[in-house]
Each structure stands twice: as C-alpha cells, then as structure tokens.
Scaffold this active site. Structure first.
Site, PDB file in Angstrom:
ATOM      1  N   ARG A  43       0.831  -1.171   0.023  1.00 34.25           N
ATOM      2  CA  ARG A  43      -0.035   0.172  -0.066  1.00 34.25           C
ATOM      3  C   ARG A  43       0.947   1.204   0.001  1.00 34.25           C
ATOM      4  NH1 ARG A  43      -2.789  -4.231   0.866  1.00 34.25           N
ATOM      5  NH2 ARG A  43      -5.200  -4.218   0.517  1.00 34.25           N
ATOM      6  N   TYR A  80     -27.257  -1.934 -18.205  1.00 38.07           N
ATOM      7  CA  TYR A  80     -27.737  -3.261 -17.679  1.00 38.07           C
ATOM      8  C   TYR A  80     -29.252  -2.975 -18.161  1.00 38.07           C
ATOM      9  CZ  TYR A  80     -23.363  -3.492 -15.375  1.00 38.07           C
ATOM     10  OH  TYR A  80     -22.115  -3.682 -14.868  1.00 38.07           O
ATOM     11  N   HIS A 209      -1.392  -8.798 -14.048  1.00 39.40           N
ATOM     12  CA  HIS A 209      -2.926  -9.090 -13.791  1.00 39.40           C
ATOM     13  C   HIS A 209      -3.383  -9.984 -15.150  1.00 39.40           C
ATOM     14  CE1 HIS A 209      -6.592  -8.562 -11.387  1.00 39.40           C
ATOM     15  NE2 HIS A 209      -6.939  -8.744 -12.673  1.00 39.40           N
ATOM     16  N   ALA A 210      -3.946 -10.865 -14.991  1.00 36.33           N
ATOM     17  CA  ALA A 210      -4.052 -11.745 -15.953  1.00 36.33           C
ATOM     18  C   ALA A 210      -5.528 -10.797 -16.688  1.00 36.33           C
ATOM     19  CB  ALA A 210      -5.043 -12.888 -15.481  1.00 36.33           C
ATOM     20  N   HIS A 239     -10.859 -18.995 -16.784  1.00 33.39           N
ATOM     21  CA  HIS A 239     -11.925 -17.693 -16.774  1.00 33.39           C
ATOM     22  C   HIS A 239     -11.101 -16.655 -18.007  1.00 33.39           C
ATOM     23  CE1 HIS A 239     -13.065 -13.929 -14.875  1.00 33.39           C
ATOM     24  NE2 HIS A 239     -12.169 -13.107 -15.500  1.00 33.39           N
ATOM     25  N   GLU A 240      -9.869 -16.891 -17.956  1.00 26.62           N
ATOM     26  CA  GLU A 240      -9.507 -16.239 -19.225  1.00 26.62           C
ATOM     27  C   GLU A 240      -9.922 -16.573 -20.806  1.00 26.62           C
ATOM     28  OE1 GLU A 240      -8.534 -13.284 -18.852  1.00 26.62           O
ATOM     29  OE2 GLU A 240      -8.112 -13.245 -16.546  1.00 26.62           O
ATOM     30  N   HIS A 243     -13.181 -15.691 -21.817  1.00 28.04           N
ATOM     31  CA  HIS A 243     -13.226 -14.473 -22.384  1.00 28.04           C
ATOM     32  C   HIS A 243     -13.029 -14.612 -23.846  1.00 28.04           C
ATOM     33  CE1 HIS A 243     -13.829 -11.766 -19.127  1.00 28.04           C
ATOM     34  NE2 HIS A 243     -12.617 -12.037 -18.609  1.00 28.04           N
ATOM     35  N   GLU A 267     -17.646 -12.053 -17.631  1.00 30.16           N
ATOM     36  CA  GLU A 267     -16.593 -12.505 -16.386  1.00 30.16           C
ATOM     37  C   GLU A 267     -17.163 -13.880 -15.939  1.00 30.16           C
ATOM     38  OE1 GLU A 267     -14.043 -11.282 -15.996  1.00 30.16           O
ATOM     39  OE2 GLU A 267     -14.173  -9.057 -16.969  1.00 30.16           O
ATOM     40  N   TRP A 337     -13.534   4.143   1.924  1.00 35.05           N
ATOM     41  CA  TRP A 337     -12.999   2.832   1.332  1.00 35.05           C
ATOM     42  C   TRP A 337     -13.055   2.002   2.714  1.00 35.05           C
ATOM     43  CZ3 TRP A 337     -12.041  -0.023  -2.789  1.00 35.05           C
ATOM     44  CH2 TRP A 337     -11.475  -1.069  -2.675  1.00 35.05           C
ATOM     45  N   ARG A 341     -15.369  -1.413   3.169  1.00 33.96           N
ATOM     46  CA  ARG A 341     -14.542  -2.599   3.629  1.00 33.96           C
ATOM     47  C   ARG A 341     -15.119  -3.253   4.956  1.00 33.96           C
ATOM     48  NH1 ARG A 341     -10.518  -5.379   1.334  1.00 33.96           N
ATOM     49  NH2 ARG A 341      -8.552  -4.654   2.430  1.00 33.96           N
ATOM     50  N   HIS A 365      -7.837  -2.694 -10.694  1.00 29.54           N
ATOM     51  CA  HIS A 365      -9.039  -2.340 -11.309  1.00 29.54           C
ATOM     52  C   HIS A 365      -9.526  -0.918 -11.148  1.00 29.54           C
ATOM     53  CE1 HIS A 365      -9.510  -6.617 -11.380  1.00 29.54           C
ATOM     54  NE2 HIS A 365      -9.845  -6.649 -12.423  1.00 29.54           N
ATOM     55  N   ARG A 374     -19.137  -5.716 -12.309  1.00 28.44           N
ATOM     56  CA  ARG A 374     -19.136  -7.281 -13.464  1.00 28.44           C
ATOM     57  C   ARG A 374     -18.764  -8.437 -12.447  1.00 28.44           C
ATOM     58  NH1 ARG A 374     -14.505  -5.293 -17.693  1.00 28.44           N
ATOM     59  NH2 ARG A 374     -16.054  -3.718 -17.876  1.00 28.44           N
ATOM     60  N   TYR A 375     -18.027  -8.389 -11.761  1.00 30.27           N
ATOM     61  CA  TYR A 375     -17.555  -9.678 -11.014  1.00 30.27           C
ATOM     62  C   TYR A 375     -18.266 -10.264  -9.785  1.00 30.27           C
ATOM     63  CZ  TYR A 375     -13.025  -8.187 -13.265  1.00 30.27           C
ATOM     64  OH  TYR A 375     -12.107  -7.904 -14.138  1.00 30.27           O
TER      65      TYR A 375
HETATM   66  O1  X8Z Z   1      -9.658  -9.295 -12.720  1.00 28.75           O
HETATM   67  C1  X8Z Z   1     -10.092 -10.297 -12.624  1.00 28.75           C
HETATM   68  C2  X8Z Z   1      -9.641 -11.369 -13.961  1.00 28.75           C
HETATM   69  C3  X8Z Z   1      -9.564 -10.738 -15.086  1.00 28.75           C
HETATM   70  S1  X8Z Z   1     -10.816 -10.118 -15.983  1.00 28.75           S
HETATM   71  C4  X8Z Z   1      -8.365 -12.071 -13.697  1.00 28.75           C
HETATM   72  N1  X8Z Z   1     -10.816 -11.042 -11.828  1.00 28.75           N
HETATM   73  C5  X8Z Z   1     -11.213 -10.144 -10.568  1.00 28.75           C
HETATM   74  C6  X8Z Z   1      -9.902  -9.788  -9.777  1.00 28.75           C
HETATM   75  O2  X8Z Z   1      -9.055 -10.561  -9.981  1.00 28.75           O
HETATM   76  O3  X8Z Z   1     -10.086  -8.935  -9.020  1.00 28.75           O
HETATM   77  C7  X8Z Z   1     -11.227 -12.131 -11.675  1.00 28.75           C
HETATM   78  C8  X8Z Z   1     -11.945 -12.293 -10.275  1.00 28.75           C
HETATM   79  C9  X8Z Z   1     -12.096 -11.179  -9.670  1.00 28.75           C
HETATM   80 ZN    ZN Z   2     -12.110 -11.566 -16.590  1.00 29.00          ZN
END
Ligand code: X8Z
Ligand code: ZN
Length: 466
Positions: A43, A80, A209-210, A239-240, A243, A267, A337, A341, A365, A374-375
């Site tokens: 942080r 939406y 980050h994926a 997950h990927e 997409h 997602e 925040w 939390r 994000h 979205r998640y």
């Molecule tokens: O960001 C993601 C994916 C890519 S769209 C790996 N996710 C969120 C995160 O990591 O915070 C998937 C679960 C939630």
């Molecule tokens: Zn994703």
C-alpha cells in the site's frame, strides 16, 4: 504505476518486492507481523496515485457529462438495460440474498483465525484484520484453506496434483482449452499459442494481472498472464479462455453488438466452466486414480473463493459510485473505502490508515479504471448458468458434484448464448440459456447448501457479526 509498483523493506533497491512476491507472502506466511509488513508495504505503492486519481475523476466526469450522463458511475450503470437507480436496487437485492452465507463463512473464519493468532489479535464481535485472510485485498480466503478445512485430509489438492504431474504453464492452458473442446467448441488458433504471454518475462516489467485479448475482432485471440502452477491460476486460466471463447463466438455480430450480454456475462463464462472442475472431472482426465470419499473440503475450498468474494465484488464500485457522484470528496477517499470494507466484508486494516494513503489504488481495477460490479454479478450468474447447463446435461445429485465435461448439448446451449453477443437485452440471453429473465442467487445458495448447514452447526455457540 501499478505494474511497476514495488516495496523495498530496507529502503534499498536490491531487495525490492513485487506484487507477486508480496502476494506469495500473504498466501503462505502465518506470521502476524510478516503478513502485516507485506500488506502495508504494497500500500506504499498506491500513495502517489491519490493526487492523480483526484484529477482523473474530474476528467472522467467531464467526459461522461459531455455524453449526457450525471457522472462516470451513471454511465457505467447504464449498461444493464435498466435505469441506474433500478440497477442499484438490483445489486442490493442480490446482496441481501447472499449476505447470510457470507456472514456464516465470516463467523467460522474468525473463530479459526482467533485459534491461530489469539483472540487479542482477532477479537470476537469485531472485523477480521485484513492481512490474515491469505489475499492482498481479502477478496478471497482460498489460501488459508489449511486453517479452515472441515476435514483433515484433502484428496482433491489441485495445486499438489498439478505439481506432481509436472504440468507446466502451457500445459495448464492446454488442459483448459481441452475442456472447451470437449463441449464441442473449436480449438484455439495457432496464433493464440504463438502470441500469448503465459509467463512473467525476465527482461522487462509487465502488468501481470491476467487479461484476455481480441486483437482483430476475429481470430487473433490472446491471453496475457504470469501463470503460476497452483489451483488459483488453474481457475484463472479457465476464466481467461472464457473471455476468448466468448469473443470468438460473437465475432460475426456488428461492432456495436460484438460484446457479451452484459459485462457480468463476460466475467462469468470461464468461471462457469471452472465450476465443472470437480474431483470426478479430475478422475476423467486421469489427474486422480479414483473418486475420493465424500468430503466437504472441495465445497469449502470453493466457498473460500466464491462466497468470500461477494462483498468485495460489490463494494469496489460502491466506493467509485460515491466518488464519481461527488457524494464523497477527496478528503474522505480512504476513510470511505474503509467504511465500506468494514460494512460489507467485516475486515479492518492492521494499522491506522489516513488520508495520506490511497488504499483503493492498491487494487488493479481502480488503478486501471476497470469497472468491478461485473465480478459481483458474474459470481452470482455463473452458478445460475452452471445449474441450467447441468440440467441440460441431465445431472443428478447435488449441484456441486456436477461437471458438464464432454457434454455437447450443454456446449451448444452455451455457445448459442455466446453467439447472441450484445444483440439482445441481457434478459433475453439469460432466458435462452436458463429460462429465467432475472439474475437470481438461489443457484449459488443451492450449490453451497450442504456447507451452509455445516457452518451453522459450527457457529451455533459463536457470536457472529461485527
Ligand atoms: O480481474 C480479474 C480477472 C481478469 S478479468 C483475472 N478478476 C477479478 C480480480 O482479480 O480482482 C477475476 C476475479 C475478480
Ligand atoms: Zn475477466
């Protein structure tokens, strides 16, 4: 700034730790102070984002205003097929459906953590210190499964099995692709294998980050990820690919409709497939010799991922909606925040935070301006999709034992929905697959019912809540 973020414990550059290094500490250390240092350390990287974020909010709102929206949050909420205020109500309705599940899991987790770290550090009736949950943002608790397992022995240890079988990064992706192919979908093109990034490069800094990419809106599909051989990344690879398969299915739609029904569907897709990664599936692909005896362990593992995620999935954008609307001003960013939390997740920072910090920016994000609701939606939707596909596949027995592996009818039903893209309002897409026109949390509740019963029994003498 996020991708380059490092924490140097001694202040020198020789021993600096990346997010990957710090996440490993969060996942594996059980030393209160070491965990705290890693948590606080990461942080320090987001403090300098604060000033830029303030300006970013002004600019983003100016842009949203020029499009005719009240602010950027309202713009996000228009995707939406309902008015923004109604969407907020929908979110609340869904959260109230799943909140009891989260509260039971929270209660049991706190009891177990108090046994581990002492009730001076983890007091009854209070939020859980955020650095003890195995994840940098406490967004899932999967990495502290060892402290929470209902039964001592786990035959379904995905990380252990992958390592024992010496599956490498490409091997994991091949296995995930094989699942989609088993549903009747085409294999990924050669260019996917040539142009994707599967491992962390040693010669440059990248955002690990994926993510999944659709470069030419046709067949140039790729993922970018720093894969580690463990259960978490095994799921993330599915997950990927979800997409990528979605992107390919709707490529024939016009540009305006070349997207998912809403972003929660995008997602949810790969996660829906990953819900079929069950012990029985591991037997089918030869990763396990025989079906392990009935155990609550796999369901608990899944709950630590999915149930634990729900409040976090909701609150990130609750914070941004309040920030973009001006209801919360820059001098309250960090306090707000932590208010959210604590309210939703029941977690607290291990040391006092102030308005010199910018803890939201320590989450990808927020730094990268990717919407997050979205998640939350995806976590609820994926169980709804899974339940419907399991019905198509003729599954009998508890929902959590269903795997749609190899089932072409389920694959067709899924693909038909993906091909619709964004050409119809999302309730039509949902109806095509599930027969329902509403997002509905009863599927996730059904799925976890056996665990919920067990948790209630464990918690019967405990004081729950915070
Ligand atoms: O960001 C993601 C994916 C890519 S769209 C790996 N996710 C969120 C995160 O990591 O915070 C998937 C679960 C939630
Ligand atoms: Zn994703």
């Amino acid at each position: 700034m996020y991708g380059k973020g490092k924490f140097c414990p001694q202040g020198q550059s020789g021993d600096c730790l990346t997010l990957g290094d710090l996440s490993k500490i969060l996942a594996s250390s059980r030393d209160y102070d070491e965990l705290k240092q890693a948590w606080v350390g990461w942080r320090t990287t987001s403090k300098p984002m604060r000033e830029k974020f303030v300006r970013f909010v002004e600019l983003a709102n100016e842009g949203a205003g020029e499009f005719g929206f009240r602010d950027l949050g309202d713009l996000w909420k228009t995707r939406y097929d309902m008015p923004p205020d109604e969407f907020e109500k929908e979110l609340n309705r869904l959260w109230e459906q799943v909140r009891p599940l989260y509260e039971q899991l929270h209660c049991y987790t706190r009891t177990q953590l108090a046994k581990k770290y002492g009730s001076d550090k983890v007091p009854t009736g209070k939020p859980i210190p955020a650095h003890l949950l195995g994840n940098m943002w406490s967004q899932d608790f999967a990495n502290i499964f060892d402290l929470l397992a209902p039964e001592e022995k786990s035959a379904f240890d995905v990380t252990g099995i992958l390592r024992e079988k010496k599956i490498d990064e490409r091997g994991v992706v091949r296995q995930a692709e094989a699942f989609f192919v088993s549903l009747g979908l085409d294999p990924l093109p050669d260019t996917f294998w040539e142009r994707s990034m599967f491992t962390k490069p040693r010669d440059r800094e990248v955002v690990c980050h994926a993510s999944a990419w659709d470069i030419d809106w046709l067949d140039d599909l790729r993922i970018k990820m720093c894969i580690e051989i463990n259960a978490e990344d095994f799921t993330t690879v599915h997950h990927e690919l979800g997409h990528n398969y979605y992107q390919r299915a709707y490529k024939h739609q016009s540009a305006l409709f070349a997207d998912s029904a809403n972003d929660g569907f995008h997602e949810a897709l790969g996660d829906t497939i990953a819900l079929s990664v069950t012990p029985a599936y591991f037997v089918k692909i030869g990763y396990l010799d025989k079906l392990p005896a009935d155990s609550l362990n796999p369901l608990m593992q899944r709950a630590l991922d999915k149930i634990a995620f729900l409040p976090f999935g909701l609150l990130v954008d609750q914070w941004r909606f309040d920030v973009f609307s001006g209801r919360v001003t820059p001098d309250q960013y960090n306090a707000h925040w932590w208010k959210l939390r604590t309210k939703y997740q029941g977690v607290a920072p291990p040391i006092a935070r102030s308005e010199k910090d910018f803890d939201p920016g320590a989450k990808y994000h927020v730094a990268a301006n990717v919407p997050y609701t979205r998640y939350f939606l995806a976590t609820i939707l994926q169980f709804q999709l899974h339940r419907a596909l399991c019905e198509v596949a003729g599954h009998e027995g508890p929902l959590h034992t269903c795997s749609i592996y190899n089932n072409k009818e389920a694959g067709k039903r899924l693909n038909d929905m993906m091909e619709m893209g964004l050409s119809k309002p999302w309730p039509d897409a949902l109806e095509a697959l599930t027969g329902q026109r509403q997002m509905d949390a009863t599927a996730i509740i059904d799925y976890f019912q056996p665990l919920l019963d067990w948790l209630k029994e464990q918690n019967k003498d405990a004081v729950c809540g915070w």
